[in-house]
Design an enzyme around this catalytic site. Structure first.
Site, short mmCIF file in Angstrom:
data_model
loop_
_atom_site.label_atom_id
_atom_site.label_comp_id
_atom_site.label_asym_id
_atom_site.label_seq_id
_atom_site.Cartn_x
_atom_site.Cartn_y
_atom_site.Cartn_z
CG HIS A 307 -2.10 0.91 1.04
ND1 HIS A 307 -2.03 2.27 1.25
CD2 HIS A 307 -3.35 0.66 0.60
CE1 HIS A 307 -3.20 2.80 0.96
NE2 HIS A 307 -4.02 1.85 0.57
CG ASP A 364 -8.66 -4.04 -3.01
OD1 ASP A 364 -9.85 -3.92 -2.72
OD2 ASP A 364 -7.99 -3.14 -3.54
N1 CMC Z 1 4.24 -7.66 -4.92
C1 CMC Z 1 5.59 -7.66 -5.04
N2 CMC Z 1 6.36 -6.58 -4.85
C2 CMC Z 1 5.75 -5.44 -4.52
C3 CMC Z 1 4.36 -5.35 -4.37
C4 CMC Z 1 3.60 -6.51 -4.58
N3 CMC Z 1 2.26 -6.49 -4.46
N4 CMC Z 1 4.01 -4.08 -4.04
C5 CMC Z 1 5.16 -3.41 -3.97
N5 CMC Z 1 6.23 -4.21 -4.26
C6 CMC Z 1 7.65 -3.85 -4.24
C7 CMC Z 1 8.03 -3.04 -5.45
O1 CMC Z 1 8.49 -3.86 -6.51
C8 CMC Z 1 9.12 -2.16 -4.89
O2 CMC Z 1 10.28 -2.93 -4.76
P1 CMC Z 1 11.75 -2.24 -4.95
O3 CMC Z 1 11.86 -1.24 -3.84
O4 CMC Z 1 12.70 -3.38 -4.86
O5 CMC Z 1 11.72 -1.60 -6.31
C9 CMC Z 1 8.65 -1.85 -3.46
O6 CMC Z 1 7.83 -2.98 -3.12
C10 CMC Z 1 7.82 -0.57 -3.34
O7 CMC Z 1 6.73 -0.64 -4.26
P2 CMC Z 1 6.17 0.59 -5.08
O8 CMC Z 1 5.49 0.07 -6.32
O9 CMC Z 1 7.25 1.62 -5.26
O10 CMC Z 1 5.12 1.16 -4.06
P3 CMC Z 1 3.92 2.13 -4.41
O11 CMC Z 1 3.61 2.85 -3.16
O12 CMC Z 1 4.23 2.93 -5.62
O13 CMC Z 1 2.72 1.13 -4.81
C11 CMC Z 1 0.88 -0.34 -4.67
C12 CMC Z 1 1.72 0.73 -3.95
C13 CMC Z 1 -0.38 -0.61 -3.87
C14 CMC Z 1 0.46 0.19 -6.06
C15 CMC Z 1 1.73 -1.62 -4.83
O14 CMC Z 1 2.09 -2.12 -3.55
C16 CMC Z 1 1.02 -2.71 -5.63
O15 CMC Z 1 1.12 -2.71 -6.88
N6 CMC Z 1 0.27 -3.64 -4.96
C17 CMC Z 1 -0.49 -4.64 -5.67
C18 CMC Z 1 -1.81 -4.02 -6.15
C19 CMC Z 1 -2.79 -3.79 -5.02
O16 CMC Z 1 -3.03 -4.67 -4.19
N7 CMC Z 1 -3.43 -2.61 -5.02
C20 CMC Z 1 -4.49 -2.27 -4.05
C21 CMC Z 1 -4.08 -1.17 -3.12
S1 CMC Z 1 -5.22 -1.06 -1.71
C22 CMC Z 1 -6.72 -0.59 -2.37
C23 CMC Z 1 -6.76 0.84 -2.72
O17 CMC Z 1 -6.80 1.68 -1.81
O18 CMC Z 1 -6.77 1.13 -3.91
#
Ligand code: CMC
Length: 428
Positions: A307, A364
């Protein structure tokens, strides 16, 4: 805490005001920095940028706190109802008994949608994704209520638009589902509460009597409460930014629905179940998928994990996990994907990769399992999220209007070519 911050650019110092929120959140106000120095700030994805001051929702991602207008999500989920939480978010305070009754009655009076909207629905193929149908139907309200196009009209007029969309959204959502199924549409039943009316419109068929199961209606009500608002997320920010151009409430909400649709936002609930199904079909080897999620050369992510703001736990996920267990038990549902979900969670919570990056199950991860148990098909999951998020979007739009916020228009750092001479096509 000092009331100002200093930034030094190219040896020159600039003093910037500091704003402190009611929970002690500190923000450096950079709005005048460009005027003073010609320099902008860069923050792709707005990871560390406050776009507004807001009194609706407080969220502390480190401590796993979520409060609406000061009330904790745990209290609201346990003791309130979705309609009451909607009132709280939109009007800023808990209603009295009389205010709540009036609010309910107003919503009930507007549940029926214009018959011509059926014709619009007829134009959609049955394989249309219900989120696309929902956003289109919400936009179509601008045509049926042209007075709603003016966000500057009287408060009574704006409030009527608010009541209308709260009332009609369950009808639209149920009709989007019926369109997908190719089933006849049902009309609202105004003798029922908000969630029971929705469930009846979704599941009732002319060939058999449909009785709303109170366990299902209560679980749905709780799920909607848990989704009701989440401060400046992707869809709420979209609603505010579209509304900031003085586009109408319905146009702004429709944009919010589209922003929610993506799998990194509300679409994650659909993606979670699809992922769990795929793991099950592949023999249920959770370790294999954990490895895929960790592999930077593999685009696979563990959906429902991680998140942007919660870095310890998502308080909504805690409540939902418990609710999932209760609902499955009450309905006697034995869902094998729940076992896969629990297995994945267990492994991921101990795995260094996930621990280091503070990746925990989000709202989710378990909501899809409850929706399945309630008999709601996968493609409708994000529609359910939209139904829950509606009062939050309305509250965000209303606050943005009341604060008279300027049009949202970020800056950029240009990285394209410098001035290039145009060469006529025959000479290229
Ligand atoms: N699986 C594997 N690795 C992950 C995941 C995941 N679900 N989420 C983040 N990471 C890793 C990412 O690769 C990165 O690694 P590194 O630092 O080595 O490059 C690190 O964790 C930070 O991730 P980020 O993408 O920079 O973080 P963000 O804040 O931009 O993204 C997120 C947040 C929710 C989009 C992401 O965690 C994600 O894609 N999760 C899966 C989709 C999901 O469940 N979304 C629902 C969010 S909750 C409902 C809502 O409020 O919408």
């Amino acid at each position: 805490m000092s009331k100002s911050a200093e930034i030094i650019i190219d040896g020159k110092s600039y003093e910037l005001p500091v704003t402190i929120g009611s929970e002690g959140e500190v923000a450096v106000d950079i709005s005048k920095l460009r005027g003073q120095s010609g320099v902008i700030t860069l923050d792709p994805g707005f990871k560390n940028t406050g776009s507004t001051k807001s009194a609706i929702t407080f969220l502390d991602g480190e401590k796993g706190i979520l409060r609406h207008r000061g009330y904790s999500i745990e209290d609201l989920a346990e003791k309130s109802t979705f309609v009451e939480v909607s009132y709280l978010l939109i009007y800023g305070k808990l209603p009295t008994q009389q205010e709540l009754e009036q609010f309910r009655q107003e919503i009930t009076q507007h549940t029926v949608v214009h018959e011509d909207i059926r014709k619009l629905l007829d134009g959609f193929p049955s394989n249309a994704h219900p989120m696309g149908v929902l956003s289109s139907l919400v936009t179509s309200l601008t045509a049926f209520y042209p007075e709603s196009l003016d966000p500057n009209r009287s408060w009574d007029g704006v409030n009527l638009s608010i009541i209308r969309i709260l009332a009609k959204m369950p009808t639209f959502a149920a009709w989007a589902y019926k369109n997908e199924m190719g089933h006849p549409l049902n009309y609202p039943d105004n003798t029922l509460d908000y969630c029971s009316n929705f469930l009846k419109m979704m599941f009732s068929l002319p060939v058999e009597k449909y009785e709303v199961n109170p366990v299902v209606a209560k679980a749905l009500d709780k799920l909607l409460i848990l989704h009701a608002d989440h401060e400046q997320n992707c869809s709420a920010s979209t609603v505010r930014i579209v509304g900031s151009s003085q586009a109408s409430l319905y146009a702004s909400l429709s944009a919010g629905i589209n922003a929610l649709w993506g799998p990194l936002h509300g679409g994650a609930n659909q993606a979670v179940i699809e992922m769990l199904e795929a793991i099950k079909a592949d023999g249920g080897d959770t370790a294999k998928y954990i490895a895929k999620a960790k592999d930077k050369d593999d685009p696979f992510r563990l959906m429902g994990f991680g998140h942007r703001v919660y870095k310890n736990f998502d308080p909504r996920a805690r409540i939902i996990k418990k609710t999932a267990d209760e609902v499955l038990e009450a309905l006697g549902v034995n869902d094998p994907v729940l076992e896969i979900a629990k297995g994945l969670e267990e492994v991921a919570l101990k795995d260094e990769y996930f621990v280091e990056r503070n990746l925990y199950p989000n709202v989710d991860f378990y909501s899809g399992i409850i929706y399945r148990a309630l008999g709601i098909p996968t493609e409708m999951f994000t529609v359910m999220f939209a139904l829950g998020r509606l009062p939050g979007w309305i509250a965000q739009w209303k606050e943005m209007r009341e604060n008279k916020e300027p049009i949202g228009r970020p800056r950029q750092v240009y990285t394209g070519p410098n001035l290039t001479e145009y060469i006529p096509i025959e000479k290229r």
